[in-house]
Write an enzyme that holds these catalytic residues in place. Structure first.
Site, PDB file in Angstrom:
ATOM      1  CD  GLU A 290       2.512   8.833  -0.177  1.00 59.65           C
ATOM      2  OE1 GLU A 290       2.571   7.720   0.368  1.00 59.65           O
ATOM      3  OE2 GLU A 290       1.723   9.727   0.190  1.00 59.65           O
TER       4      GLU A 290
ATOM      5  CD  GLU B 246      -1.343   0.045   3.691  1.00 62.28           C
ATOM      6  OE1 GLU B 246      -2.239   0.887   3.504  1.00 62.28           O
ATOM      7  OE2 GLU B 246      -1.173  -0.520   4.776  1.00 62.28           O
TER       8      GLU B 246
END
Lengths: 615, 615
Positions: B421, B412
């Protein structure tokens, strides 16, 4: 004490040591039940021996999931493991300690505790400071609580060679940490036999003291067998109440833990001095305000309203006006002409009318005011309250041409430093319409300076710089401040005096003076506090000088002239400061510099950062 | 509705017009008693004819002493005199009006009212804007409420030549005022016959609307004879509830004034949609957050805790893992190897164990996590919750060398913009230990962009610049924002897609794409909103794309890429944007620029302002 009074007492925040509870959630719950607000505890469990440099997954301390993050962030102060010794002279101990310390600081950050607790046990803590300072630079958000004794035991020991002053340890440590505002000090209360000298206590009041540690063994039993503190300890705590410290109970005896919190709450209520001033200032301790610029900016309703609330000030003015009018010869039908210059919304006009009524004399009153919005109020008061007995003039007192001259000129143009809102320049202009025999209320005023230790203000300036200002600009500006977390290094000395009217051929309101202060004990100079007093008429005075402060008068806080870097001072050393008041065609400003113990650059040359505009 | 729900409903703030009450204190007191929160009234009394340039003291309006300054500053909006016409073509009217306006603005400042009310009645208001902008520049502290009709009557008149769009008047006016955040708009509610088109209403939601004016004549009587608003008006108000506007009643009929406030409070309760999302986001509307840097900074307990609260997200992940494990062939004794990379405090590990339990299958679970403080938690969970059934690895997934390869890689790592990210870089590294037959959950993710009007965000960036950053830096940085006061100019379009595993010889995660959007109506472009969706496994997806948003999922807010200046757009015009994802050895960043309707400089060249560090 009334209910309202009770609400206003200082809230005491009390914590307690819980070294290594088996069940931290349970320990916190019972301490909250006892009435404590937080606990101080180790985060890394001493049962874990830790190898820091390891790829094998290892536990460091308690799992974060035993508490909610909102509990970690409110209820715990995390103590570093006491075996950490980064200042060891043995290389491998120092290196391993550094690893452990980095890991524990990281863990504290992970948990989000509000503060980390470290204990200084020796004079040299430079490694400790380096590791910590490194973390502070990388955006860690917790505070650091540096624990030391208020008075070191060596001071009272007959057998040791060296006497330690723990203030020196603290001062070195926070200097290495660049005075970071997140680094505060936690003091172990001294015992009754080894009381702290008053001067040293005062110096601690000028430090960022976060908490006082009180062992339960310091409590005495009162007549009901309940724990109470000695008078000496109460006196120490009373001093700290003004700077909002917290208290931490260290349970080294048997006893009911609820009683200590209850007693400290009682003490908070008992020791908090409640007077007009403390009511008025609550919440603005050490808050920096920019001085007013009343000549260029019209004051607003809320400012007038605050001014007008100071009954003591206007009563004193009224006494002065009373004496002056009373002294005015009564022969013939001549009415004294009283002009209130800078009348605002009329409090001094009211004072003059009160005097006329009390003395049952006719007085010819003028109110001169340049602010058209204050005039709006005065028009209303003249019509509805003052029976048209006042002549209103909507002009600057420096240019107004009156139909007659005044016997008494009344003004309230003084700032926290006396002349700093240009009272001299305004009254020199206004005296054109004062008779040669006339008087000014006030007759004179004098400014004072005292050397100041306030790291709080130093940090406020450094950390709250507006985006459009340079740091230099911010340090070259004086601030009006209600001083709380400060140490006044030496008594104030007289600086500049102005007298009115001033019938000299050539009026010169520029000034220069050099002051010398003696420093009683080692401390840190961060700037100078400014005060003033004024003679309104004969023996009627107003003062904010700490030693002669007019009781219950709240209109003025001290002014502070900062230095751009803290200066370390030795006991017995001298502080020499040069101070100037300088004037040009359109502005007035101050410049200042140190000559001892070090020479600094002259601050605010040419009024580049701070000046008071004349127009 | 539960009590808790009631507390969370939006508070309706309701004011009322009181043109020129004889006794303003009395008027305020009765309006407060009726339930209103403030009044809108003229400050300068129309009975005073004013010559502004006069040395004779003159009244301007009410005396400030009729109210306390705390009342002036909370309970009144001050209307400029309606006869002021600074945009008159007649010189002496314009000049006199300018004097009057300056005086009234100064008076408003003196009184300290929170807002000044001006009304635009024609398209050209440049003089009005100039006088106002001049005051805004000199530090006046009030807001300015610019009143216009939501829909101009000319739009529905058969006899006029020109149809006015009042949004144009407002847009010109606030552009002259340099988009100052103190200048807001107050809209007269349109009447039922002349309803506002939905697109125009949506555009108003993207403006700083301070209040809606509702004439009492718009209210209908319900079956009990009480005033209520029509469905159409309710629908309009429902739209505005998300942006916290106030309401102002204009009393043009007879009736009990308490009933309107009471009805609006009822409406606030009725129309406020309460769901998981609105509970979660309350208070962070339009608040700018910097995107996380999870590769270089360890996440902290409170962040993990917030993530873990999103039940919808983890349930969806668990469904995907379920389907993937279920699809794994059952022959022999082979256990599927599932590696959770970036395990944090273990929510996905828990999901894998849940799946194993539900399917009654043995699963060989690894948890790879680089954060030693999260590992501390995982160690505890492995020992106390997971019965030692999980292998912990404390390493970066990009360098870990596993003893066996995985069948399923679960992660995740997605940000608000999908790849922002560095999920692509992390998973490209981690797939070294994925079997060639293995799968990644997620399989793929796609980012989306939509053009955005949000003056709110433009001003947040401009007004909250940290002292150590340049404005350029602040505009070249994307922000994570829960969008509230915004207008999405066109539907989002697909930008970049990443798929895992990626067995290409040369993996290239750099991207470039040009998007073209059509602008339906005149508006102001201030930046682009970014979204993402992801395929976890087969048909199991997560999305924050506005049209396909996973219901009740709260983990991600949109990301916003700003422009450094607002760009005016015409109806039917095109917006062309170029967007890059760029990579160097140590970082990844985005660059973007407009090609239409104007060309802008390329934002963030070389990642000078914003980049995501790889290490």
């Amino acid at each position: 004490m009334s209910e309202e009074g009770e609400e206003k007492r200082k809230k005491m925040s009390v914590g307690i040591f819980c070294s290594c509870p088996t069940n931290i959630k349970g320990a916190i719950e019972s301490m909250l039940e006892y009435g404590y607000h937080f606990i101080v505890t180790q985060l890394a469990h001493p049962n874990y021996t830790r190898e820091v440099q390891s790829k094998v997954p290892r536990a460091i301390g308690r799992t974060d999931r035993v508490l909610k993050s909102s509990e970690w962030s409110r209820l715990l102060v995390g103590q570093l493991s006491p075996n950490i010794d980064v200042d060891s002279e043995v290389d491998h101990i120092r290196e391993h300690s550094t690893d452990l310390m980095n890991q524990e600081l990281g863990f504290a950050s992970h948990l989000g505790v509000p503060a980390v607790w470290i204990t200084l046990t020796k004079p040299d803590n430079v490694q400790f400071a380096r590791v910590l300072n490194d973390k502070l630079g990388s955006g860690f958000s917790y505070s650091v609580w540096v624990n030391i004794p208020m008075v070191h035991p060596s001071r009272f020991s007959p057998i040791v060679d060296v006497e330690y002053d723990t203030w020196d340890w603290w001062n070195d440590f926070r200097t290495y940490c660049n005075y970071d505002k997140r680094v505060g000090v936690v003091l172990d209360l001294c015992d009754v036999k080894h009381a702290i000298p008053t001067a040293e206590l005062n110096r601690w009041i000028g430090e960022p003291v976060k908490a006082i540690v009180i062992p339960t063994s310091f409590f005495l039993a009162n007549q009901h067998g309940k724990p109470v503190l000695s008078r000496l300890h109460q006196d120490i705590i009373k001093k700290f109440i003004s700077v909002d410290v917290q208290y931490i109970i260290k349970n080294d005896t048997e006893g009911d833990l609820t009683l200590y919190v209850r007693y400290l709450n009682f003490l908070g209520k008992k020791l908090y001095v409640q007077d007009t001033m403390s009511d008025f200032v609550q919440g603005c301790e050490d808050f920096l305000q920019n001085p007013l610029q009343p000549l260029t900016e019209h004051l607003e309703t809320n400012i007038y309203e605050i001014f007008e609330k100071d009954q003591v000030k206007y009563d004193t003015y009224q006494s002065a006006i009373y004496k002056a009018v009373e002294a005015f010869p009564k022969e013939g039908e001549v009415e004294p002409v009283v002009m209130v210059v800078g009348a605002g919304r009329g409090p001094l006009v009211q004072a003059v009318l009160n005097v006329a009524y009390t003395l049952n004399r006719k007085v010819n009153v003028y109110a001169v005011e340049k602010n058209p919005y204050a005039i709006n109020t005065l028009v209303d008061r003249v019509n509805n309250e003052w029976d048209n007995r006042v002549t209103l003039i909507c002009q600057d007192m420096r240019s107004y041409e009156p139909p007659e001259k005044a016997d008494i000129l009344v003004s309230e143009l003084l700032g926290s430093f006396g002349d700093n809102e240009l009272s001299p320049e305004c009254l020199d202009g206004a005296q054109r319409f004062l008779k040669k025999s006339g008087i000014s209320i006030p007759i004179s005023y004098t400014s004072y300076l005292a050397p100041l230790q306030s790291l709080k203000i130093y940090n406020e300036i450094r950390n709250n710089r507006p985006a459009d200002k340079t740091l230099q600009f911010c340090y070259e500006t004086p601030y009006v401040v209600h001083l709380a977390n400060y140490y006044q290094i030496a008594p104030p000395q007289e600086l500049f005096t102005f007298t009115h009217p001033n019938w000299s051929e050539m009026i010169n309101n520029q000034r220069y003076k050099k002051l010398r202060f003696r420093c009683e004990q080692a401390c840190v100079l961060t700037g100078f506090a400014g005060f003033f007093d004024t003679v309104l008429y004969k023996d009627i005075t107003l003062s904010i000088h700490p030693e002669t402060h007019t009781p219950d008068m709240v209109s003025w806080f001290p002014i502070v002239f900062p230095l751009s870097e803290p200066v370390h001072l030795q006991a017995g050393g001298m502080i020499d400061i040069c101070f100037w008041r300088v004037e040009s065609c359109d502005k007035v400003w101050y410049e200042w510099c140190l000559q001892s113990p070090i020479k600094t650059g002259i601050m605010n040359p040419g009024g580049r950062s701070y000046f008071i505009k004349k127009h």
